[in-house]
Write a protein that holds these residues in place. Structure first.
Motif, PDB file in Angstrom:
ATOM      1  N   HIS A 210     -10.624 -22.800 -53.941  1.00 43.48           N
ATOM      2  CA  HIS A 210     -10.319 -22.216 -52.909  1.00 43.48           C
ATOM      3  C   HIS A 210     -10.907 -21.995 -51.605  1.00 43.48           C
ATOM      4  O   HIS A 210     -11.257 -20.805 -51.758  1.00 43.48           O
ATOM      5  CB  HIS A 210      -8.605 -21.803 -52.476  1.00 43.48           C
ATOM      6  CG  HIS A 210      -8.115 -22.317 -54.006  1.00 43.48           C
ATOM      7  ND1 HIS A 210      -7.341 -23.223 -54.202  1.00 43.48           N
ATOM      8  CD2 HIS A 210      -8.118 -21.734 -55.162  1.00 43.48           C
ATOM      9  CE1 HIS A 210      -6.841 -23.992 -55.305  1.00 43.48           C
ATOM     10  NE2 HIS A 210      -7.030 -22.719 -56.101  1.00 43.48           N
TER      11      HIS A 210
ATOM     12  N   THR B 263     -17.479 -20.302 -54.314  1.00 42.33           N
ATOM     13  CA  THR B 263     -16.785 -21.855 -54.007  1.00 42.33           C
ATOM     14  C   THR B 263     -17.322 -22.369 -55.754  1.00 42.33           C
ATOM     15  O   THR B 263     -18.123 -22.225 -55.995  1.00 42.33           O
ATOM     16  CB  THR B 263     -16.529 -22.511 -53.860  1.00 42.33           C
ATOM     17  OG1 THR B 263     -17.624 -22.967 -52.784  1.00 42.33           O
ATOM     18  CG2 THR B 263     -15.631 -21.676 -51.998  1.00 42.33           C
TER      19      THR B 263
ATOM     20  N   ASP C 155      -9.984 -21.829 -48.590  1.00 44.90           N
ATOM     21  CA  ASP C 155      -9.305 -21.324 -46.911  1.00 44.90           C
ATOM     22  C   ASP C 155      -9.140 -19.450 -47.258  1.00 44.90           C
ATOM     23  O   ASP C 155      -8.352 -18.988 -46.422  1.00 44.90           O
ATOM     24  CB  ASP C 155      -8.751 -21.670 -47.264  1.00 44.90           C
ATOM     25  CG  ASP C 155      -7.242 -21.928 -48.603  1.00 44.90           C
ATOM     26  OD1 ASP C 155      -7.827 -21.456 -49.806  1.00 44.90           O
ATOM     27  OD2 ASP C 155      -6.462 -22.834 -48.081  1.00 44.90           O
TER      28      ASP C 155
END
Length: 252
Positions: free
Chosen positions: A88, A105, A90
């Motif tokens: 993820h 990531t 974010d």
């Protein structure tokens, strides 16, 4: 330098196995995976008894999240460096607010992991001098010659007669042109504009519309957000397709 000791924390056994293999495949700095944990509680219990240099930490796990666990680590007598390894993207800004050494990531590339390990070794002072094996750019400052690791470079931007090299901590001025620098940077960097090269790992968003600073000045309507400094750099129409393609292919 001495070997970096590593704890891998991820609730997926296959993810831990792959990450361990990648760590072992990295030649510089030398690292040893001392243990693995499937959740934050297991990891904390191990760390209390076995201090280590680095925790490779997933974000979303059963029980306590990786972010909350990283904040809790600050209470340990010996605080390990933290590199988040997650599917993820974010949570990156929150990770750097927690002083994470890096944010990777999945699927993680070996070259990207090695750059993160080099950053940790530098942060921990394990290099008396920066080894020749660590990719770096040479800068001159006040009569001194310094080597800045590529792993620390967020972007390079041409301004008037100089190129600004930006790291999370500060900026440097280079006499080299972007054209001269680009072949020495490898695939870690992508040209987003005739005046800018950005580290793939530093890009957090590609946005159309009015953004602070660069996007407004250029009037081209697209910009990338660079973390952890939270700056915006313009993306030219000519480079937009390549930037989109890199993001969609997961090459950040």
């Amino acid at each position: 330098m001495t070997t970096l000791t590593v704890l891998i924390v991820d609730d997926e056994p296959l993810a831990r196995l792959r990450l361990k293999a990648l760590v072992q495949a990295c030649g510089e700095p030398r690292c040893e995976v001392m243990a693995e944990a499937g959740n934050a509680a297991q990891a904390l219990a191990w760390l209390i008894e076995h201090p280590c240099d680095l925790v490779l930490l997933d974000v979303q796990m059963p029980g306590q999240s990786g972010m909350r666990f990283a904040a809790e680590l600050k209470r340990l007598p010996r605080l390990p460096a933290v590199v988040f390894v997650t599917a993820h993207a974010d949570h990156a800004l929150e990770a750097f607010e927690l002083d994470a050494a890096d944010y990777l990531t999945k699927p993680v590339r070996r070259e990207r992991l090695q750059a993160a390990l080099q950053r940790v070794a530098l942060r921990l002072g394990r290099y008396e001098t920066l080894p020749a094996e660590v990719p770096a750019l040479v800068v001159s400052e006040r009569g001194r010659v310094l080597r800045v690791p590529l792993a620390d470079v967020l972007y390079l931007k041409a301004e008037l007669k100089y190129v600004t090299l930006r790291t999370a901590e500060r900026s440097y001025l280079l006499d080299d042109s972007l054209t001269e620098l680009e072949p020495r940077l490898g695939d870690r960097f992508l040209r987003i504009h005739r005046n800018a090269l950005v580290a793939r790992s530093a890009v957090r968003a590609l946005v159309r519309g009015s953004q602070p600073g660069e996007a407004d000045e250029a009037g081209e309507g697209w910009a990338v957000q660079v973390a952890p400094v939270d700056e915006w750099l313009s993306v030219s129409r000519r480079q937009l397709a390549a930037v989109r393609e890199a993001i969609e292919a997961g090459k950040w």
